[in-house]
Design an enzyme around this catalytic site. Structure first.
Site, PDB file in Angstrom:
ATOM      1  N   HIS A 255     -41.200  -2.227  -1.686  1.00  0.00           N
ATOM      2  CA  HIS A 255     -42.483  -1.843  -1.095  1.00  0.00           C
ATOM      3  C   HIS A 255     -43.423  -3.057  -1.015  1.00  0.00           C
ATOM      4  CE1 HIS A 255     -45.804   1.140  -0.395  1.00  0.00           C
ATOM      5  NE2 HIS A 255     -46.532   0.147  -0.890  1.00  0.00           N
ATOM      6  N   GLU A 256     -43.565  -3.745  -2.136  1.00  0.00           N
ATOM      7  CA  GLU A 256     -44.488  -4.885  -2.160  1.00  0.00           C
ATOM      8  C   GLU A 256     -43.973  -6.052  -1.332  1.00  0.00           C
ATOM      9  OE1 GLU A 256     -47.345  -4.191  -3.070  1.00  0.00           O
ATOM     10  OE2 GLU A 256     -46.910  -2.384  -4.233  1.00  0.00           O
ATOM     11  N   GLU A 285     -49.615  -0.593   5.193  1.00  0.00           N
ATOM     12  CA  GLU A 285     -48.763   0.405   4.549  1.00  0.00           C
ATOM     13  C   GLU A 285     -47.546   0.723   5.423  1.00  0.00           C
ATOM     14  OE1 GLU A 285     -49.573   0.814   1.563  1.00  0.00           O
ATOM     15  OE2 GLU A 285     -48.238   2.408   0.925  1.00  0.00           O
TER      16      GLU A 285
HETATM   17 ZN    ZN Z   1     -48.603  -0.149  -0.428  1.00  0.00          ZN
END
Ligand code: ZN
Length: 490
Positions: A255-256, A285
């Site tokens: 995710h990061e 996001e």
């Molecule tokens: Zn995020």
């Protein structure tokens, strides 16, 4: 020097200082000695004061008036500096200082209230935060909608009404899918076992490399709440380790990496200008989610990951790649947003969005928040909240004044659905690469079509350009139904 050049030179220094402030924040969450909190608070306050002064410097107004941008890129830079200057100027210094003070205080009160599972100490301070945020919103909205004014900080151009309509369109299909999945005869087995920290971190690094993370301009450290930080030549990621649940570490990392790839992929020419960073939280996001979910939790990549994990941990308690894929994507009832699966996550956001819109408009009072949360959770999830820490006390966002932030998570999911559809069309053999642990072709496509532009285009325009069509919830919902239909044999 022309007015535009002076403006740009001044802005460059402001951006550099702001980057230093962000680095201090990274340090605080990762390697800073525990005993240094007071010193760091003073350091942060000092640099924030300098930044506030620069952002409201009257010379900015003069340069902006006199600037004659030569092309669309310079035009956009002027537009963004103007926007920030106007927003900063509209907020009285007293309000800015008071907000900084009360939100820093509220964060501590919230953490304690959550630990004690008791909202009574937190609600009065939340009341104060909300009052100040409403005052800020009124100053920014200039007669317009209060919530929209706050939302604009995170997703420029979006409105509450637009998001409400999008969520209304999403809800019925998500609820129906959740019912089908939870009621299915086949239920995946979870991964059980003990997974040592060092091995998890080694695996996390391998996954970050598979997703093209540039180690010469980044690093991985541990943090309580994973985040990414920085841009241009230095964008770092963090992760956390739970020794009973290796997916937490692996998927936080991927995710990061998505967030950092976006920042690292922006054209060097844009560095330290207002277009040298991600354009909105929603777009940001969309990148973390497409890395984590559509690719990272897809059948092709998890097939590769199953092998890596089996090797790293000397065998795991799942028999094959299909069972592993199902375990990674397991849907269970739960109270906590950050632990939610791809289907229910969006429902968690809708609940928060409606409640915070009511709080900001004044339709809902802070004193009634716990009850409003619990009633709504029962309605949306069919379960009664068992304790406040599992209900309205679970997220830090409102304590630190982040009203208008939550919807960008779901917006990111919707954007990622649109982008993933276009990506699969553009890179037909994507799954073959992912099955070999190589997201390279996808990263390349995203860099070319999205990352490199930074803040050059407004969020919606950027996503529509990259995905080649209008933004719609449909690709995301189609993807979820197909994926979970297959896993749960619906
Ligand atoms: Zn995020």
């Amino acid at each position: 020097m022309s007015a535009f050049d002076e403006l740009l030179a001044f802005q460059r220094q402001t951006e550099a200082l702001s980057s230093i402030a962000e680095r201090l924040g990274w340090d605080q969450e990762t390697v800073m000695p525990r005993g240094a909190t007071e010193q760091r608070a003073e350091e942060m306050a000092a640099i924030e004061a300098v930044l506030h002064e620069r952002r409201t410097d009257p010379r900015l107004g003069e340069w902006l008036d006199a600037a004659t941008p030569e092309d669309a890129e310079d035009q956009r830079i002027v537009e963004l500096i103007t926007r920030d200057f106007q927003r900063a100027s509209r907020i009285p210094a007293r309000l800015a200082t008071e907000l900084a003070r009360i939100t820093s205080l509220a964060q501590g009160v919230w953490a304690e209230a959550r630990a004690n599972d008791d909202p009574t100490t937190f609600l009065p301070v939340l009341h104060d935060v909300l009052a100040l945020k409403r005052e800020e919103a009124a100053a920014l909205a200039d007669g317009g909608d209060l919530y929209d004014a706050l939302l604009d900080d995170y997703e420029p151009g979006a409105t509450g009404a637009q998001i409400a309509a999008l969520f209304d369109a999403m809800r019925p299909r998500l609820v129906a899918l959740r019912e089908d999945v939870l009621g299915a005869a086949f239920q995946p087995r979870p991964l059980a076992g003990h997974f040592p920290q060092e091995t998890q971190l080694r695996l996390a690094r391998t996954c970050a490399t598979a997703f093209g993370y540039d180690w010469s301009r980044g690093r991985l450290d541990l943090a309580v709440h994973p985040f990414s930080s920085g841009q241009w030549q230095d964008s770092r990621i963090t992760t956390r380790v739970v020794e009973t649940d290796p997916f937490n570490c692996i998927y936080s990392t991927i995710h990061e990496v998505g967030h950092s790839s976006y920042e690292l992929g922006i054209d060097d020419d844009h560095a330290f200008t207002p277009i040298g960073r991600g354009v909105s939280m929603g777009v940001h996001e969309s990148q973390s989610r497409i890395y984590e979910n559509q690719m990272g939790r897809g059948r092709a990549f998890t097939g590769w990951l199953f092998q890596r994990m089996s090797d790293a941990f000397d065998g795991i308690d799942l028999k094959d790649a299909d069972e592993f894929h199902a375990a990674v994507n397991r849907v269970t009832p739960g109270f906590i947003r950050t632990e939610a699966d791809e289907i229910q996550y969006n429902l968690h956001i809708m609940l928060r969005f409606d409640l915070e819109r009511d709080l900001v408009s004044g339709r809902l009072d802070v004193d009634d928040l716990v009850e409003a949360w619990n009633t709504r959770f029962q309605q949306d999830f069919g379960v009664a909240v068992d304790r406040p820490a599992n209900g309205m006390l679970q997220d830090v966002h409102w304590a630190v004044g982040l009203f208008g932030y939550f919807p960008t998570y779901a917006l990111g999911n919707v954007y990622s659905g649109c982008l993933h559809q276009a990506l699969c069309r553009a890179v037909p053999d994507l799954d073959q690469s992912l099955a070999l642990g190589d997201a390279g072709p996808a990263v390349e496509w995203l860099r070319e079509n999205l990352h490199r532009h930074g803040g050059l285009y407004p969020p919606r325009q950027l996503i529509e350009q990259a995905s080649g069509g209008e933004i719609s919830e449909k690709p995301l919902l189609d993807y979820l139904e197909a994926k979970f239909g297959e896993i749960y044999r619906l």
